[in-house]
Design a protein around this motif. Structure first.
Motif, PDB file in Angstrom:
ATOM      1  N   LEU A  48       0.863  -1.180   0.000  1.00 27.11           N
ATOM      2  CA  LEU A  48       0.000   0.000   0.000  1.00 27.11           C
ATOM      3  C   LEU A  48       0.897   1.226   0.000  1.00 27.11           C
ATOM      4  CD1 LEU A  48      -2.715   1.469   0.252  1.00 27.11           C
ATOM      5  CD2 LEU A  48      -2.589   1.120   2.733  1.00 27.11           C
ATOM      6  N   MET A  49       0.745   2.081  -1.015  1.00 29.23           N
ATOM      7  CA  MET A  49       1.653   3.205  -1.235  1.00 29.23           C
ATOM      8  C   MET A  49       0.867   4.509  -1.211  1.00 29.23           C
ATOM      9  SD  MET A  49       4.994   3.418  -2.045  1.00 29.23           S
ATOM     10  CE  MET A  49       6.199   4.563  -2.728  1.00 29.23           C
ATOM     11  N   PRO A  50       0.786   5.199  -0.070  1.00 32.87           N
ATOM     12  CA  PRO A  50       0.130   6.516  -0.048  1.00 32.87           C
ATOM     13  C   PRO A  50       0.963   7.533  -0.826  1.00 32.87           C
ATOM     14  CG  PRO A  50       0.454   5.611   2.171  1.00 32.87           C
ATOM     15  CD  PRO A  50       1.287   4.805   1.251  1.00 32.87           C
ATOM     16  N   SER A  51       0.286   8.557  -1.361  1.00 31.37           N
ATOM     17  CA  SER A  51       1.027   9.576  -2.095  1.00 31.37           C
ATOM     18  C   SER A  51       0.774  10.981  -1.582  1.00 31.37           C
ATOM     19  CB  SER A  51       0.690   9.524  -3.592  1.00 31.37           C
ATOM     20  OG  SER A  51      -0.618  10.028  -3.841  1.00 31.37           O
ATOM     21  N   SER A  52      -0.389  11.247  -1.000  1.00 30.64           N
ATOM     22  CA  SER A  52      -0.732  12.613  -0.625  1.00 30.64           C
ATOM     23  C   SER A  52      -1.122  12.657   0.859  1.00 30.64           C
ATOM     24  CB  SER A  52      -1.856  13.130  -1.532  1.00 30.64           C
ATOM     25  OG  SER A  52      -1.994  14.528  -1.418  1.00 30.64           O
ATOM     26  N   GLU A  53      -1.983  13.613   1.250  1.00 29.56           N
ATOM     27  CA  GLU A  53      -2.247  13.794   2.680  1.00 29.56           C
ATOM     28  C   GLU A  53      -3.157  12.733   3.282  1.00 29.56           C
ATOM     29  OE1 GLU A  53      -2.838  17.479   4.469  1.00 29.56           O
ATOM     30  OE2 GLU A  53      -1.169  18.436   3.450  1.00 29.56           O
ATOM     31  N   GLU A  54      -3.722  11.857   2.461  1.00 29.62           N
ATOM     32  CA  GLU A  54      -4.421  10.702   3.039  1.00 29.62           C
ATOM     33  C   GLU A  54      -3.472   9.842   3.856  1.00 29.62           C
ATOM     34  OE1 GLU A  54      -2.333   8.939  -0.331  1.00 29.62           O
ATOM     35  OE2 GLU A  54      -3.464  10.814  -0.127  1.00 29.62           O
ATOM     36  N   ILE A  55      -2.163  10.083   3.702  1.00 28.34           N
ATOM     37  CA  ILE A  55      -1.164   9.311   4.441  1.00 28.34           C
ATOM     38  C   ILE A  55      -1.343   9.448   5.950  1.00 28.34           C
ATOM     39  CG2 ILE A  55       0.625  11.119   4.522  1.00 28.34           C
ATOM     40  CD1 ILE A  55       2.673   8.896   3.911  1.00 28.34           C
ATOM     41  N   CYS A  89      -1.141  -6.208   4.408  1.00 29.94           N
ATOM     42  CA  CYS A  89      -0.078  -6.007   3.423  1.00 29.94           C
ATOM     43  C   CYS A  89       0.971  -5.070   4.006  1.00 29.94           C
ATOM     44  CB  CYS A  89      -0.622  -5.427   2.108  1.00 29.94           C
ATOM     45  SG  CYS A  89      -1.120  -3.686   2.189  1.00 29.94           S
ATOM     46  N   ARG A  90       2.049  -4.891   3.271  1.00 27.06           N
ATOM     47  CA  ARG A  90       3.062  -3.919   3.655  1.00 27.06           C
ATOM     48  C   ARG A  90       2.528  -2.514   3.382  1.00 27.06           C
ATOM     49  NH1 ARG A  90       9.201  -3.442   1.056  1.00 27.06           N
ATOM     50  NH2 ARG A  90       9.915  -1.742   2.384  1.00 27.06           N
ATOM     51  N   VAL A  91       2.759  -1.600   4.315  1.00 29.79           N
ATOM     52  CA  VAL A  91       2.298  -0.222   4.168  1.00 29.79           C
ATOM     53  C   VAL A  91       3.514   0.697   4.193  1.00 29.79           C
ATOM     54  CG1 VAL A  91       0.774   1.583   5.042  1.00 29.79           C
ATOM     55  CG2 VAL A  91       0.168  -0.830   5.381  1.00 29.79           C
ATOM     56  N   TYR A  92       3.697   1.476   3.115  1.00 28.84           N
ATOM     57  CA  TYR A  92       4.845   2.383   3.059  1.00 28.84           C
ATOM     58  C   TYR A  92       4.490   3.684   3.778  1.00 28.84           C
ATOM     59  CZ  TYR A  92       8.987   4.797   1.483  1.00 28.84           C
ATOM     60  OH  TYR A  92      10.179   5.484   1.456  1.00 28.84           O
ATOM     61  N   CYS A  93       4.612   3.623   5.081  1.00 26.94           N
ATOM     62  CA  CYS A  93       4.169   4.732   5.919  1.00 26.94           C
ATOM     63  C   CYS A  93       4.651   4.459   7.329  1.00 26.94           C
ATOM     64  CB  CYS A  93       2.642   4.814   5.877  1.00 26.94           C
ATOM     65  SG  CYS A  93       1.902   6.037   6.962  1.00 26.94           S
ATOM     66  N   HIS A 118       7.892   8.639   2.827  1.00 26.26           N
ATOM     67  CA  HIS A 118       8.312   9.784   2.025  1.00 26.26           C
ATOM     68  C   HIS A 118       8.872  10.884   2.932  1.00 26.26           C
ATOM     69  CE1 HIS A 118       5.836   8.126  -1.268  1.00 26.26           C
ATOM     70  NE2 HIS A 118       4.851   8.016  -0.399  1.00 26.26           N
ATOM     71  N   LEU A 119       9.926  11.534   2.460  1.00 25.42           N
ATOM     72  CA  LEU A 119      10.460  12.731   3.110  1.00 25.42           C
ATOM     73  C   LEU A 119      10.703  13.777   2.030  1.00 25.42           C
ATOM     74  CD1 LEU A 119      13.151  11.310   5.589  1.00 25.42           C
ATOM     75  CD2 LEU A 119      11.050  12.509   6.224  1.00 25.42           C
ATOM     76  N   CYS A 178       9.068  20.566   6.197  1.00 27.91           N
ATOM     77  CA  CYS A 178       9.081  19.185   5.710  1.00 27.91           C
ATOM     78  C   CYS A 178       7.681  18.772   5.285  1.00 27.91           C
ATOM     79  CB  CYS A 178       9.586  18.248   6.812  1.00 27.91           C
ATOM     80  SG  CYS A 178       9.493  16.485   6.374  1.00 27.91           S
ATOM     81  N   ASN A 179       7.601  17.986   4.219  1.00 26.63           N
ATOM     82  CA  ASN A 179       6.362  17.324   3.811  1.00 26.63           C
ATOM     83  C   ASN A 179       6.592  15.816   3.847  1.00 26.63           C
ATOM     84  OD1 ASN A 179       4.584  19.580   3.004  1.00 26.63           O
ATOM     85  ND2 ASN A 179       6.169  19.966   1.482  1.00 26.63           N
ATOM     86  N   PRO A 180       5.955  15.089   4.751  1.00 24.90           N
ATOM     87  CA  PRO A 180       6.147  13.630   4.795  1.00 24.90           C
ATOM     88  C   PRO A 180       5.191  12.913   3.844  1.00 24.90           C
ATOM     89  CG  PRO A 180       4.841  14.328   6.677  1.00 24.90           C
ATOM     90  CD  PRO A 180       5.175  15.576   5.900  1.00 24.90           C
ATOM     91  N   ARG A 181       5.235  13.303   2.587  1.00 27.00           N
ATOM     92  CA  ARG A 181       4.405  12.723   1.521  1.00 27.00           C
ATOM     93  C   ARG A 181       5.162  12.889   0.210  1.00 27.00           C
ATOM     94  NH1 ARG A 181       2.668  17.266  -0.999  1.00 27.00           N
ATOM     95  NH2 ARG A 181       2.337  19.150   0.271  1.00 27.00           N
TER      96      ARG A 181
END
Length: 380
Positions: A76-83, A97-101, A246-247, A264-267
């Protein structure tokens, strides 16, 4: 391998979809708008409509779990502020599943501009002098200051609410429900960076200058550069938090060579477009250490460039034409012919939201997924 990319309205998500497809993954995308740009991409196997995480978090997470289970998603790969909403429900999602977060408390330390200024204070890259404004009196005291400050909400995006002059400070209403910071103004060259981190280690890195931008807001032309101090700073932050995700950072380099980190934006951000083919997906495979080469070309949002050929005046037209000719468009690709149509639908959908809710276009683009520090019930 199968990846589910959320926030599929963004150009960053489109970049992810194309890169994962090139690497042999089956790509699925999801969002809470009807016409995300990724829906028109041939890289996407299937696109899903979910409830807004800001308005219906349970429905959003349950929808994600149903997709993950039915289509046997590996990542699962978030991209925006839904992260931020995904981070608040890492426990249930990681069961499937694996979550990239990373955990929400780590994301807050990065997303909250006051907390980030404290986190970065002990690092080798400097931070501008920063003051937390807890009341209207704090704001008023700045109006007579000899120092020049930029005022920012602690939770903000696209510089949409930033105030750059003391004449604008009167509009700021800082309080416990909407805290602001005052950041000492630093003049110099602007740089941005984007990084993929896994368990405290940076596995992909890009740095660029936003050569053309909408005023003081988002850039639309990304010139790659190498800045070792920025790369080292990202490594330092990732290690400090043992961070996964994401950093992205914004910097100012003064004429004397001093580097300041602003926020910083963590997305995912525009720096993702500068990663070479394979570099984006390699952190999720065993062969990630073999760093692919990049072509060094700038990337751009082509239609934004076309809308502003005189951004630097008549004398800058020749430079604009040369820059346009040498850059690669992040949106339009002849191998992906339906993307422009869905992008138009996406813009029209955002305009409709903007008009119906009486908010600006930028606010309407993320109103259903953004997170400004509101309480989210913890979940194991």
């Amino acid at each position: 391998m199968r990846v589910l990319i959320t926030g599929s309205r963004s150009y960053a998500a489109l970049e992810m979809a194309r890169r994962f497809k090139e690497a042999g993954w089956d790509v699925y995308t999801a969002d809470s708008v009807r016409f995300p740009v990724c829906r028109g991409s041939g890289a996407v196997t299937q696109s899903f409509l979910l409830p807004s995480p800001r308005r219906d978090l349970r429905g959003f997470v349950d929808g994600l779990i149903r997709i993950i289970q039915r289509y046997r998603i590996d990542l699962l790969m978030p991209s925006s502020e839904e992260i931020f909403y995904i981070a608040s429900r890492l426990g249930p999602l990681r069961n499937h599943c694996r979550v990239y977060c990373d955990a929400l408390e780590k994301l807050v330390r990065l997303h909250n501009k006051w907390e980030f200024s404290r986190l970065a204070a002990g690092c080798r890259v400097q931070t501008p002098a920063t003051i937390l404004l807890t009341s209207q009196e704090d704001v008023e005291r700045l109006e007579g200051s000899e120092k020049r400050y930029v005022l920012k909400p602690v939770y903000g995006r696209f510089a949409a609410r930033n105030r750059f002059g003391s004449g604008d400070f009167r509009d700021v209403r800082s309080g416990k429900d909407d805290l602001w910071i005052a950041q000492e103004y630093v003049q110099g060259a602007e740089y941005c960076s984007y990084h993929l981190a896994v368990e405290g280690e940076i596995r992909a890195h890009a740095c660029y200058q936003p050569v053309y931008r909408w005023g003081r807001a988002s850039g639309y032309y990304f010139q790659p550069v190498e800045k070792p101090a920025i790369a080292r700073f990202a490594e330092e932050i990732a290690r400090k938090l043992r961070f996964t995700g994401h950093l992205a950072f914004d910097f100012i380099e003064t004429s004397s060579g001093a580097m300041y980190v602003l926020e910083c934006n963590p997305r995912a951000t525009s720096g993702i477009h500068l990663l070479s083919p394979g570099e984006l997906t390699r952190p999720f495979s065993s062969g990630w250490r073999d760093a692919p080469r990049r072509d060094g070309r700038p990337k751009m949002i082509g239609y934004a460039m076309l809308l502003r050929p005189l951004d630097r005046g008549i004398r800058g037209l020749r430079r604009w034409a040369a820059d346009f000719a040498r850059a690669e468009d992040v949106l339009f690709d002849p191998r992906d012919p339906w993307v422009p149509l869905y992008h138009l639908f996406s813009l029209l959908e955002t305009v409709r939201v903007s008009l119906s809710r009486g908010v600006g276009f930028k606010e309407a683009a993320t109103a259903d997924i953004e997170w400004d520090g509101e309480e989210i019930e913890p979940c194991g």
